[in-house]
Scaffold this motif. Sequence first.
Motif, mmCIF file in Angstrom:
data_model
loop_
_atom_site.group_PDB
_atom_site.id
_atom_site.type_symbol
_atom_site.label_atom_id
_atom_site.label_comp_id
_atom_site.label_asym_id
_atom_site.label_seq_id
_atom_site.Cartn_x
_atom_site.Cartn_y
_atom_site.Cartn_z
ATOM 1 N N LEU A 63 -57.579 -11.681 86.592
ATOM 2 C CA LEU A 63 -56.195 -11.441 86.049
ATOM 3 C C LEU A 63 -55.271 -12.582 85.996
ATOM 4 O O LEU A 63 -54.501 -12.951 85.380
ATOM 5 N N SER A 64 -55.699 -13.679 87.125
ATOM 6 C CA SER A 64 -54.971 -14.997 87.144
ATOM 7 C C SER A 64 -54.902 -15.737 85.784
ATOM 8 O O SER A 64 -54.110 -16.311 85.367
ATOM 9 N N ASP A 65 -56.223 -15.755 85.168
ATOM 10 C CA ASP A 65 -56.359 -16.282 83.835
ATOM 11 C C ASP A 65 -55.455 -15.808 82.988
ATOM 12 O O ASP A 65 -54.897 -16.085 81.986
ATOM 13 N N ILE A 66 -55.579 -14.219 82.788
ATOM 14 C CA ILE A 66 -54.618 -13.589 81.851
ATOM 15 C C ILE A 66 -53.163 -13.799 82.158
ATOM 16 O O ILE A 66 -52.266 -13.923 81.107
ATOM 17 N N ALA A 67 -52.898 -14.058 83.274
ATOM 18 C CA ALA A 67 -51.350 -14.000 83.614
ATOM 19 C C ALA A 67 -50.903 -15.543 83.202
ATOM 20 O O ALA A 67 -49.691 -15.722 83.094
ATOM 21 N N GLN A 68 -51.600 -16.541 82.620
ATOM 22 C CA GLN A 68 -50.859 -17.632 82.376
ATOM 23 C C GLN A 68 -50.184 -17.557 81.092
ATOM 24 O O GLN A 68 -50.468 -16.749 80.146
ATOM 25 N N ASN A 69 -49.139 -18.166 80.949
ATOM 26 C CA ASN A 69 -48.135 -18.018 79.826
ATOM 27 C C ASN A 69 -47.606 -16.476 79.735
ATOM 28 O O ASN A 69 -47.552 -15.981 78.721
ATOM 29 N N HIS A 70 -47.521 -15.926 80.774
ATOM 30 C CA HIS A 70 -47.185 -14.614 80.665
ATOM 31 C C HIS A 70 -45.840 -14.002 80.246
ATOM 32 O O HIS A 70 -45.793 -13.115 79.468
ATOM 33 N N THR A 71 -44.798 -14.912 80.356
ATOM 34 C CA THR A 71 -43.401 -14.498 79.530
ATOM 35 C C THR A 71 -43.662 -14.515 78.117
ATOM 36 O O THR A 71 -43.077 -13.558 77.467
ATOM 37 N N ALA A 72 -44.331 -15.548 77.616
ATOM 38 C CA ALA A 72 -44.635 -15.673 76.086
ATOM 39 C C ALA A 72 -45.499 -14.456 75.785
ATOM 40 O O ALA A 72 -45.326 -13.960 74.530
ATOM 41 N N LYS A 73 -46.445 -14.011 76.478
ATOM 42 C CA LYS A 73 -47.394 -13.028 76.041
ATOM 43 C C LYS A 73 -46.715 -11.739 76.170
ATOM 44 O O LYS A 73 -46.952 -10.936 75.157
ATOM 45 N N ARG A 74 -45.826 -11.508 77.008
ATOM 46 C CA ARG A 74 -44.967 -10.288 76.989
ATOM 47 C C ARG A 74 -44.190 -10.040 75.821
ATOM 48 O O ARG A 74 -44.250 -8.920 75.021
ATOM 49 N N GLN A 75 -43.599 -11.223 75.328
ATOM 50 C CA GLN A 75 -42.502 -11.041 74.170
ATOM 51 C C GLN A 75 -43.607 -10.852 72.813
ATOM 52 O O GLN A 75 -42.969 -10.360 72.038
ATOM 53 N N ARG A 76 -44.759 -11.435 73.000
ATOM 54 C CA ARG A 76 -45.536 -11.131 71.762
ATOM 55 C C ARG A 76 -46.134 -9.992 71.516
ATOM 56 O O ARG A 76 -46.425 -9.282 70.426
ATOM 57 N N ARG A 77 -46.750 -9.201 72.908
ATOM 58 C CA ARG A 77 -47.508 -8.228 72.757
ATOM 59 C C ARG A 77 -46.635 -7.000 73.108
ATOM 60 O O ARG A 77 -47.068 -6.028 72.591
ATOM 61 N N LEU A 78 -45.888 -6.904 73.785
ATOM 62 C CA LEU A 78 -44.955 -5.794 74.380
ATOM 63 C C LEU A 78 -43.694 -5.633 73.620
ATOM 64 O O LEU A 78 -43.446 -4.509 73.180
ATOM 65 N N GLN A 79 -42.920 -6.561 73.140
ATOM 66 C CA GLN A 79 -41.492 -6.576 72.497
ATOM 67 C C GLN A 79 -41.865 -5.880 71.108
ATOM 68 O O GLN A 79 -40.930 -4.900 70.990
ATOM 69 N N PRO A 80 -42.575 -6.310 70.283
ATOM 70 C CA PRO A 80 -42.822 -5.620 69.204
ATOM 71 C C PRO A 80 -43.089 -4.057 68.920
ATOM 72 O O PRO A 80 -42.478 -3.362 68.231
ATOM 73 N N VAL A 81 -43.743 -3.568 70.021
ATOM 74 C CA VAL A 81 -43.760 -2.188 70.422
ATOM 75 C C VAL A 81 -42.654 -1.528 70.649
ATOM 76 O O VAL A 81 -42.053 -0.340 70.273
ATOM 77 N N VAL A 82 -41.947 -2.146 71.522
ATOM 78 C CA VAL A 82 -40.602 -1.518 72.000
ATOM 79 C C VAL A 82 -39.691 -1.467 70.720
ATOM 80 O O VAL A 82 -38.969 -0.645 70.777
ATOM 81 N N ASP A 83 -39.781 -2.654 70.079
ATOM 82 C CA ASP A 83 -38.739 -2.414 68.838
ATOM 83 C C ASP A 83 -38.991 -1.576 67.992
ATOM 84 O O ASP A 83 -38.233 -0.854 67.307
ATOM 85 N N LYS A 84 -40.207 -1.266 67.710
ATOM 86 C CA LYS A 84 -40.768 0.076 66.667
ATOM 87 C C LYS A 84 -40.407 0.943 67.306
ATOM 88 O O LYS A 84 -39.790 2.002 66.724
ATOM 89 N N ALA A 85 -40.431 1.332 68.757
ATOM 90 C CA ALA A 85 -40.099 2.635 69.322
ATOM 91 C C ALA A 85 -38.652 2.901 69.131
ATOM 92 O O ALA A 85 -38.347 4.184 68.839
ATOM 93 N N ARG A 86 -37.659 1.921 69.260
ATOM 94 C CA ARG A 86 -36.436 2.009 68.992
ATOM 95 C C ARG A 86 -36.144 2.472 67.759
ATOM 96 O O ARG A 86 -35.119 3.327 67.569
ATOM 97 N N LEU A 87 -36.817 2.057 66.858
ATOM 98 C CA LEU A 87 -36.423 2.431 65.344
ATOM 99 C C LEU A 87 -36.919 3.947 65.181
ATOM 100 O O LEU A 87 -36.280 4.496 64.290
ATOM 101 N N GLN A 88 -37.850 4.437 65.934
ATOM 102 C CA GLN A 88 -38.327 5.870 66.011
ATOM 103 C C GLN A 88 -37.511 6.680 66.827
ATOM 104 O O GLN A 88 -37.697 8.146 66.949
ATOM 105 N N GLY A 89 -36.694 6.054 67.563
ATOM 106 C CA GLY A 89 -35.858 6.885 68.500
ATOM 107 C C GLY A 89 -36.442 7.410 69.808
ATOM 108 O O GLY A 89 -36.503 8.316 70.462
#
Length: 376
Positions: free
Chosen positions: A339-365
Amino acid sequence: MNLSKPTNDFRDAGIVQFGTGRFLLAHVDVLVSESRVNGDSDERILVVQSSTREEGKRKARLLAEQRRYPVRIRGRRDGETVDREQTVDSIAGCLIAAEQWEALKRHVVEHARIIVSNTADNGYETGDDSSLAPVPTSFPGKVTQLLRARFEAGNDGLTILPCELIEQNALKLKSLVTTMARRDGEAMTDNAAFLDWLDNRCVWADTLVDRIVSAPLEPLGAIAEPYALWAIQRQPGMAIPCVHPDVEIVDDLGPQAMCKLHILNLAHTYLVDRWQRAGQPVEFVREAMENAALIDPLHAVLEDEVLPTLSAEISMARLQDYLGVTLERFANPFLDHRLSDIAQNHTAKRQRRLQPVVDKARLQGRATPRLDEALS
């Protein structure tokens, strides 16, 4: 050891593979080998070592001498535990580009059908390279010179299947090759015809590959998980590298790319977030799969927030199937994925992997409280 063998030694190798790394050895080369064993295709591979790394050259010389090597498949697939070793025999030979360039060029001109690649992170960088150099230093430079030689011989184009983890990998490689060909061929009377040949006679097909190749075997070979995917976007006139259940020819790579980024990769990153908040109670992903404080929130975010959001674009049945395979891969009892290897560049990974799903969800209400917390 003599590597200066006649080109005819490789004449049955329709695939020219740039890269000797363990991923290709345990993925593309395994799939082609299994297809041969099953009698579904008879293609073979000429491997090209193209970097300046001495370790790569050492491996290339060994591969040229042996041509066969072991791959150990360890993990779970379809509910079954897999732990087996198989011999890969799809390799027809191996050339070192810096030392055997003319032999490689003759083979590409006379025998190749497909070019496959998986270059390093900077593999698409061209710098001040020229395709007119005796041996171009960059991968795009090498491809440009080899394709020009084939064009000048009056032969048909090739199918190019890059396997780099770059979005639209074939289109980007095509752009680099075309730009270099246009620049280097300014004084050539046939350059317009060559550019047209690159555009209309060669087939540039985007691909998506996925397989965890966890470790090398010495002196040659690798350890890999049972799961494998080589998705290739269908193009008119495309040559197929092999027939295999894990080689998918698709009209659109979008669904595969979305599942990989927003289910598999998102799950890794969300798991790291819970792991950090819980005080890092375990070391490996497989251990996290048995820790209720980590796995329960992961199941909840995927089932309550991620899959319902993605189902606006991909069928829920397909998403659930992919999720089941992903969780099975995470629980691989043989894989020490830190898990420590996956945690590298965690902030950038959150934005690329999680944020687009949140953005899609907002458009769907749709509310996404767990993803919102992970992004905070």
